[in-house]
Design a protein around this motif. Structure first.
Motif, PDB file in Angstrom:
ATOM      1  N   SER A  62       0.911  -1.154   0.274  1.00  0.00           N
ATOM      2  CA  SER A  62      -0.282  -0.225  -0.521  1.00  0.00           C
ATOM      3  C   SER A  62       0.275   1.437  -0.374  1.00  0.00           C
ATOM      4  N   LEU A  63       2.143   0.701   0.407  1.00  0.00           N
ATOM      5  CA  LEU A  63       2.707   2.127   0.385  1.00  0.00           C
ATOM      6  C   LEU A  63       4.280   2.290   0.097  1.00  0.00           C
ATOM      7  N   PRO A  64       4.157   1.792  -1.554  1.00  0.00           N
ATOM      8  CA  PRO A  64       5.568   1.762  -2.922  1.00  0.00           C
ATOM      9  C   PRO A  64       6.509   3.013  -2.312  1.00  0.00           C
ATOM     10  N   LYS A  65       7.608   2.053  -3.259  1.00  0.00           N
ATOM     11  CA  LYS A  65       8.890   3.391  -2.316  1.00  0.00           C
ATOM     12  C   LYS A  65       8.863   4.459  -3.060  1.00  0.00           C
ATOM     13  N   ALA A  66       8.155   4.638  -4.407  1.00  0.00           N
ATOM     14  CA  ALA A  66       7.247   6.200  -4.612  1.00  0.00           C
ATOM     15  C   ALA A  66       6.844   6.815  -4.125  1.00  0.00           C
ATOM     16  N   LEU A  67       5.926   6.464  -3.295  1.00  0.00           N
ATOM     17  CA  LEU A  67       5.348   7.090  -2.026  1.00  0.00           C
ATOM     18  C   LEU A  67       5.569   7.199  -1.119  1.00  0.00           C
ATOM     19  N   LEU A  68       6.703   7.024  -0.792  1.00  0.00           N
ATOM     20  CA  LEU A  68       7.173   6.690   0.730  1.00  0.00           C
ATOM     21  C   LEU A  68       7.551   8.378   0.838  1.00  0.00           C
ATOM     22  N   PRO A  69       6.911   9.009   2.390  1.00  0.00           N
ATOM     23  CA  PRO A  69       7.334  10.144   2.108  1.00  0.00           C
ATOM     24  C   PRO A  69       8.376  10.809   2.612  1.00  0.00           C
ATOM     25  N   ILE A  70       9.321  11.896   2.224  1.00  0.00           N
ATOM     26  CA  ILE A  70      10.664  12.635   1.728  1.00  0.00           C
ATOM     27  C   ILE A  70       9.750  14.070   2.503  1.00  0.00           C
ATOM     28  N   ALA A  71      10.597  14.236   3.709  1.00  0.00           N
ATOM     29  CA  ALA A  71       9.915  15.704   4.143  1.00  0.00           C
ATOM     30  C   ALA A  71       8.606  15.815   3.932  1.00  0.00           C
ATOM     31  N   ASN A  72       7.332  14.739   4.212  1.00  0.00           N
ATOM     32  CA  ASN A  72       6.464  14.629   4.223  1.00  0.00           C
ATOM     33  C   ASN A  72       5.681  14.968   2.806  1.00  0.00           C
ATOM     34  N   LYS A  73       6.483  14.673   1.868  1.00  0.00           N
ATOM     35  CA  LYS A  73       6.203  14.719   0.462  1.00  0.00           C
ATOM     36  C   LYS A  73       6.448  13.471  -0.735  1.00  0.00           C
ATOM     37  N   PRO A  74       5.616  12.435  -1.310  1.00  0.00           N
ATOM     38  CA  PRO A  74       6.114  11.715  -1.244  1.00  0.00           C
ATOM     39  C   PRO A  74       7.182  11.749  -2.631  1.00  0.00           C
ATOM     40  N   MET A  75       8.365  10.657  -2.709  1.00  0.00           N
ATOM     41  CA  MET A  75       9.896  10.634  -3.698  1.00  0.00           C
ATOM     42  C   MET A  75       8.884  10.921  -4.836  1.00  0.00           C
ATOM     43  N   LEU A  76       7.865  10.893  -4.985  1.00  0.00           N
ATOM     44  CA  LEU A  76       7.590  10.401  -6.334  1.00  0.00           C
ATOM     45  C   LEU A  76       7.819  12.462  -6.953  1.00  0.00           C
TER      46      LEU A  76
ATOM     47  N   ARG B 115      14.053  25.248  14.535  1.00  0.00           N
ATOM     48  CA  ARG B 115      13.736  26.126  13.375  1.00  0.00           C
ATOM     49  C   ARG B 115      13.673  25.186  12.839  1.00  0.00           C
ATOM     50  N   ASP B 116      14.215  24.395  12.801  1.00  0.00           N
ATOM     51  CA  ASP B 116      15.195  23.229  11.715  1.00  0.00           C
ATOM     52  C   ASP B 116      14.550  22.111  11.607  1.00  0.00           C
ATOM     53  N   SER B 117      12.815  21.963  11.982  1.00  0.00           N
ATOM     54  CA  SER B 117      11.964  20.851  12.137  1.00  0.00           C
ATOM     55  C   SER B 117      10.770  21.044  11.036  1.00  0.00           C
ATOM     56  N   LEU B 118      10.274  20.055  10.853  1.00  0.00           N
ATOM     57  CA  LEU B 118       9.387  20.480   9.577  1.00  0.00           C
ATOM     58  C   LEU B 118       8.312  19.552  10.688  1.00  0.00           C
ATOM     59  N   VAL B 119       6.769  19.827  10.763  1.00  0.00           N
ATOM     60  CA  VAL B 119       5.774  18.985  11.190  1.00  0.00           C
ATOM     61  C   VAL B 119       4.131  19.146  10.100  1.00  0.00           C
ATOM     62  N   GLY B 120       3.844  18.492  10.529  1.00  0.00           N
ATOM     63  CA  GLY B 120       2.621  18.337   9.084  1.00  0.00           C
ATOM     64  C   GLY B 120       1.512  18.969  10.127  1.00  0.00           C
ATOM     65  N   ILE B 121       0.706  18.822   9.095  1.00  0.00           N
ATOM     66  CA  ILE B 121      -0.727  19.330   9.716  1.00  0.00           C
ATOM     67  C   ILE B 121      -1.369  18.305  10.270  1.00  0.00           C
ATOM     68  N   GLY B 122      -2.138  19.025  11.751  1.00  0.00           N
ATOM     69  CA  GLY B 122      -3.036  18.561  12.368  1.00  0.00           C
ATOM     70  C   GLY B 122      -2.457  17.336  13.381  1.00  0.00           C
TER      71      GLY B 122
ATOM     72  N   LYS C  48      13.661  18.807  17.152  1.00  0.00           N
ATOM     73  CA  LYS C  48      14.707  19.146  16.781  1.00  0.00           C
ATOM     74  C   LYS C  48      15.161  18.735  15.599  1.00  0.00           C
ATOM     75  N   ARG C  49      15.796  19.054  14.752  1.00  0.00           N
ATOM     76  CA  ARG C  49      16.529  18.641  13.024  1.00  0.00           C
ATOM     77  C   ARG C  49      15.108  17.556  12.646  1.00  0.00           C
ATOM     78  N   SER C  50      13.802  16.982  13.498  1.00  0.00           N
ATOM     79  CA  SER C  50      12.829  15.823  12.895  1.00  0.00           C
ATOM     80  C   SER C  50      11.939  16.734  11.896  1.00  0.00           C
ATOM     81  N   ILE C  51      11.827  15.667  11.161  1.00  0.00           N
ATOM     82  CA  ILE C  51      10.528  15.845  10.293  1.00  0.00           C
ATOM     83  C   ILE C  51       8.923  14.840  11.037  1.00  0.00           C
TER      84      ILE C  51
END
Lengths: 463, 700
Positions: A22-36, A316-323, A333-336
């Motif tokens: 259900s989660l092929p490599k192409a859709l694996l998230p990098i910084a909350n966006k799929p690789m593709l 400030r070096d991190s990224l956090v998704g909605i919700g 720190k330094r995390s997604i």
């Protein structure tokens, strides 16, 4: 634009246990966006009008769904046409089979690369190649110390010196095992008296090719000599039944093996300069680095978290998704962190990648971990350098270091077997290249066994 | 990429610190010892220039009217050498005399010069061992042969070598290699080689000389662990100009089987893990460096000198005190006192020495004419090398030939391209000298048929036939002739092996003769028992090596030690090795461990390379084949062992097609009894394959 892109989505064998049907490599998230997304975005920047995404039949459904609902809806302009094609087979064969769809010169891309190399550079390099260069490949050297070197497995790439105006690929070999001797053909050295063997070059799997390459006819003395016996059109297409890397290698070999044909085609070469970064997410550690690279690259966007409890600190070096919700005294720190996560009190995360819907109890410390979708980590767990498969439950007070935590669920088992079948689509994986050669070898041994008709054309047999 | 760079920088800093410390000490050392020694090997240990070298050493042969040695000295003076040691072997008296009378012995000479006699040496290795024994070498030195033409400024090369030495005491040698194209005319085809260098440091990690019909070179995968980028070069001209540390002669002494500086020494150092020494290359791109090591290169270098590639070393720089060359348009160099008839034509690229007279209607193109020559009317001279005091009578034609000092070419004779007319030979009228002929007047040995037909009735001289000519390796001719670039003279190339087996044997025989005859009064008997015991011991040594899986080098060394100790012939070494290896193969087959083919391959792929140091030329190969054949008659499945062994050794380039064919078609011993015939029954099929395969590869 005179180019068309083909993005090959492999199964991501090296990324287990993060990938699943259900989660092929192409859709694996990098910084909350799929690789593709990154590959598509790269094509967009190159100004391409048509992209073909090729994936295994198992992954077709989620990927087309993403393209239709996720990617296309995000784009403001619809100038780039994206098409998803399912194909199970060797990558060389896939490209050959897409001949009808490929109308222009084409760029072959993997789905798993993260780079700050401008697409224009790549395109320009190909444009500036001499006429006889039928295609150009891009190679890179690993510049990251933190990567697991074992997973890189660079081939031996033989080429004319990179300092030349138009460096040329001559041959590719898997690295010989300790006791196997390595042979260099004299015919190559007479043709190209100055050749370099690089042990550190890695394949980006970005290739820019002229469309006429699809009509390329391999020289007769090719490595897959068993195939040549079947004459005719079917025999010709059978020659493409190998990983794309082998196709490229064989074209490169033809450039020095047939002395007489003056208009031999060559394969150009470009190595990503040291100033640029290039990562292919072929292993878990590379995946982590890719996340960090994006984090460093993207200018700071305020975390779009809807509810942050007071006292939680998001660097400030991190990224956090909605919700995502965080309780008091939690620091990131330094995390997604993905979307819709719930973090308890006094959690500490540093250098982690946390996907969507992850639930952390109180006092959880995570250091350099990758946490899959929907994982539950109970109170007081401490994980360092761990990879946790999606939906796994980490029990209270677990302390682990450098481990892979995966559930042996039915789903998990299915995963593995699927992966193995899908191996065929893997974009020119090194291991496969090896297999490819081994097959040749055994075939040759058979034919030799009959007597001494051991033809000297077993050019690439290594014993 | 940040972290890695940081790490490296840190490491470098630490290293730099150390280097500085070391450099300081080194500065002191070099200050004390800025003197640079040069060793000039005046002998080439080859027979390529015979019969010319029967009378004059190679280094005194004139190239553009100046002896070769003069070019070497000029280069050494340019390089800032302060002490020159000339090692003399053949014709030592002539060389000594020449040096004593030359300007290099004057007080104004830039270096001191000394000659050392090494009359017994038959290879570079022997000369080096001799030097080591004499203890003449005190610091890093320049090793050159007496036949180089080179204008490379040497300070940079030397500085680089010294820097490397300061950093690492094990960097014992720097080879100066000139970049060219693989088919360059000054690249001696027979002796060119492939160098594998580390791209960053130019450390040489692999050396392989090119043999014809070699399809591939083989690298040890170990080197990929140590070096990230390796450059394989097939475009170097290797003039054997090396900077060596005093370790080099010492290593020659330690390894008394090293003969050739490249094939044995460089190869040996690079393949040996024990020694831990390293060899570097210095690549020259802009300057000129060439070595006159064959007639082909003699021709090529002459042309380069005339067309001023070697500037400032050109004829008009008048290297010798009494020379008066002047340069004229079109690369024509003339000395004073030349008499040219009004109607003769001197075309471009020509050198003419003083006192020469050229009569009416003669045309000279692209040639070198010595001093005091008399050239008659209507003579045609093209691309020829005519040395001093040659008389060429009317209407003669000379094309691409070498005419040595004092020779006389009769009227209307024709010397075809490639011919050599040695000192004082007289050729009569209306004679045609074929391109492959070498004429000499040098007193021939006994039992030699003197063929005077070639020079005509009133001529003087005979056709010279080199002993080694029979063993001549035709391979190179093929390559050379097939590439249109190269001059036909190359077909004169003599044997390519730097030493012939027989001569080495003889040389070792004298000094190393050792007898176990104290118990026995009969020398002959002891000789025989000597031989027997050698065979037994050598066989045992190989068997032990196989059983205990020794390193190949160690096994080879053991054999060669044994050979020297027992004073044995290579024939016996071969016999012993073959018996041991075939015995092993036969054992594998009989015990049903492996099938014939697999058994042969497993044993010979591992141990076959031993023969490389036992089989040198074609005669050796034929002898070798006979030995295998004889041995196989005693074995079960002997015929298939023989077949596979030949195939396997052919693949390894130990046996060459030429030799195999000669053995099969010509050798009477091959069919001397029924067993021998029977054991060869499978071979014809293979030969058939061989010839067809060869045709294919040629047509390719």
């Amino acid at each position: 634009m005179e180019f068309q892109a083909i993005i090959l989505c492999g199964p991501g064998t090296g990324l287990a246990p993060l990938v699943s049907p259900s989660l092929p490599k192409a859709l694996l998230p990098i910084a909350n966006k799929p690789m593709l997304y990154y590959a598509l975005e790269w094509c967009q920047r190159a100004g391409l009008s048509s992209v073909i995404v090729v994936c295994s039949s198992g992954a077709e459904q989620p990927i087309s769904q993403y393209i239709a609902l996720g990617y296309n809806s995000m784009q403001t302009s619809k100038s780039m046409k994206v098409e998803v094609v399912a194909h199970d087979g060797e990558t060389g064969f896939i490209v050959k089979a897409l001949k009808d769809k490929i109308k222009l010169d084409f760029i072959l891309l993997p789905c798993d690369f993260i780079t700050d190399l401008a697409p224009q550079t790549v395109v320009d390099i190909h444009r500036n190649q001499p006429l006889k260069t039928i295609g150009t490949g891009i190679w890179y050297t690993n510049s990251l110390d933190t990567l697991d070197k074992q997973t890189l497995k660079p081939n031996l790439t033989i080429h004319t010196p990179i300092s030349n105006r138009h460096p040329q690929l001559l041959d590719i070999y898997p690295r010989p095992k300790a006791n196997n001797q390595f042979h260099v053909r004299m015919s190559m050295l007479w043709e190209y008296p100055q050749a370099t063997i690089s042990t550190s070059l890695l394949e980006t799997f970005i290739y820019v090719f002229s469309r006429k390459a699809l009509d390329y006819e391999f020289g007769d003395a090719n490595a897959g000599s068993a195939v040549t016996s079947e004459k005719g059109a079917s025999g010709e297409s059978l020659k493409w039944k190998k990983p794309w890397t082998s196709v490229v290698r064989d074209i490169a070999r033809d450039s020095w093996r047939h002395v007489k044909s003056a208009d031999r085609h060559t394969i150009g070469m470009y190595v990503v300069p040291k100033e640029a970064s290039f990562i292919r997410c072929k292993s878990v550690s590379a995946y982590l680095e890719a996340n960090r690279l994006i984090l460093r690259q993207s200018s700071y966007i305020p975390p779009p978290t809807t509810a942050t409890a007071k006292g939680a600190a998001i660097g400030r070096d991190s990224l956090v998704g909605i919700g995502t919700v965080m309780e008091e005294k939690t620091s990131v720190k330094r995390s997604i962190v993905g979307a819709d996560c719930i973090f308890g009190r006094e959690c500490r995360l540093s250098g982690c990648v946390v996907m969507d819907g992850v639930v952390l109890g109180d006092g959880v410390h995570l250091d350099n971990c990758i946490i899959g979708n929907g994982v539950l980590i109970e109170d007081k767990s401490r994980l360092v350098g761990c990879t946790v498969e999606g939906r796994y439950v980490v029990r209270k007070g677990t302390q682990s270091k450098n481990e892979v935590l995966r559930g042996y669920s039915a789903e998990g088992l299915l995963d593995i077997s699927d992966d193995d079948e899908d191996e065929a689509i893997e974009d020119g994986d090194d291991s496969e290249d090896e297999d490819d050669d081994e097959v040749n070898e055994s075939e040759l041994v058979e034919s030799e066994g009959e007597g001494i008709d051991a033809d000297d054309d077993d050019l690439f047999d290594r014993s | 990429m940040g972290p890695k760079k940081g790490g490296q920088a840190g490491g470098n800093k630490a290293k730099v610190g150390k280097q500085e410390a070391q450099q300081n000490t080194v500065h002191e050392e070099t200050d004390q010892d800025q003197r640079l020694q040069a060793i000039v090997l005046s002998d080439s240990y080859q027979t390529r220039f015979q019969p010319l070298t029967l009378e004059t050493p190679r280094c005194l042969l004139p190239l553009c009217n100046t002896p070769l040695l003069e070019y070497t000295f000029e280069f050494l003076a340019l390089a800032g050498v302060s002490e020159v040691i000339v090692v003399c072997c053949a014709h030592a008296d002539q060389i000594q005399e020449y040096i004593a009378n030359s300007r290099w012995s004057n007080p104004s000479s830039p270096f001191t010069i000394e000659t050392v006699l090494s009359p017994e040496s038959v290879s570079v290795g022997d000369a080096m061992r001799d030097l080591d024994a004499k203890g003449l070498i005190t610091s890093d030195f320049l090793l050159v042969s007496g036949d180089i033409v080179c204008n490379v400024p040497f300070d940079k090369v030397l500085a680089e070598h010294r820097r490397r030495r300061a950093k690492d005491k094990n960097a014992i040698m720097t080879m100066v290699l000139r970049e060219a194209s693989p088919l360059h005319r000054t690249r001696a085809r027979a002796e060119s080689a492939i160098f594998v260098l580390d791209e960053q440091t130019n450390q040489c990690v692999h050396y392989e000389d090119i043999k014809t019909r070699k399809h591939q070179i083989t690298l040890d995968p170990e080197i990929f662990n140590k070096h990230t980028d390796l450059s394989i070069r097939n475009d170097f001209i290797d003039c054997h100009i090396d900077i060596c540390s005093p370790d080099v002669p010492a290593l020659f002494t330690e390894n008394f089987d090293y003969n050739h500086i490249r094939k044995d020494f460089v190869h040996g150092i690079l393949t040996s893990d024990l020694l831990g020494k390293t060899i570097f290359a210095h690549i020259v791109t802009d300057n000129y460096a060439a070595r006159v090591r064959s007639l082909q290169t003699y021709d090529a270098v002459s042309k380069d000198v005339i067309s001023r590639w070697t500037y400032p070393i050109t004829p008009d720089s008048n290297l010798l005190a009494d020379q008066t060359f002047q340069y004229q348009r079109g690369h024509i160099y003339k000395e004073d006192d030349i008499v040219l008839a009004r109607s003769c034509r001197i075309n471009s690229c020509t050198v003419i020495g003083a006192g020469t007279v050229v009569h009416d209607g003669t045309v000279i193109t692209g040639s070198v004419i010595g001093r005091r020559c008399k050239i008659g009317k209507n003579v045609l001279i093209q691309s020829a090398y005519i040395w001093d005091e040659v008389t060429i009578e009317d209407d003669a034609i000379i094309e691409s030939a070498i005419i040595a000092k004092g020779a006389i070419i009769g009227a209307s004779s024709h010397v075809a391209p490639g011919a050599i007319v040695s000192y004082n030979v007289k050729i009569g009228e209306n004679i045609v000298v074929d391109g492959n002929k070498r004429l000499t007047k040098y007193p021939a040995g006994e039992e030699r048929n003197i063929n005077t037909q070639a020079v005509g009735e009133d001529g003087d001289g005979y056709v010279y036939e080199d002993d080694s000519e029979a063993e001549e390796d035709d391979d190179y001719e093929e390559i050379v002739n097939s590439s249109g670039l190269v001059y036909n003279m190359a077909s004169l190339n003599g044997s390519d092996t730097s030493f012939s087996t027989t001569s080495t044997d003889q040389a070792h025989r004298k000094p190393r003769r050792r007898r176990f005859s104290t118990a026995s009064s009969n020398t002959i008997a002891s000789e025989e028992s000597d031989e027997d015991s050698f065979l037994r011991e050598a066989q045992a040594s190989v068997e032990r090596a196989i059983a205990e899986n020794h390193d190949l080098d160690i096994a080879a060394l053991e054999l060669s030690t044994l050979r020297m100790a027992k004073n044995a012939q290579f024939h016996e070494v071969r016999a012993a090795t073959i018996t041991a290896l075939i015995g092993r193969i036969s054992h594998l087959i009989n015990s049903n461990t492996l099938k014939a083919r697999a058994a042969v391959e497993s044993v010979l792929n591992r141990w076959g390379p031993l023969f490389r140091r036992q089989v040198f030329d074609q005669a050796d190969q034929i002898d070798f084949l006979l030995l295998i054949q004889r041995d196989c008659t005693r074995r079960m499945q002997g015929s298939s062992i023989l077949l596979h062994a030949i195939n396997c050794l052919y693949d390894q380039d130990i046996l060459e097609e030429e030799a195999i064919l000669k053995w099969w078609h010509k050798e009477p011993q091959r069919t001397e009894d029924a067993d021998m015939v029977k054991v060869g029954e499978l071979v014809p099929r293979w030969l058939e394959w061989l010839t067809t395969a060869e045709e294919e590869s040629e047509s390719e």
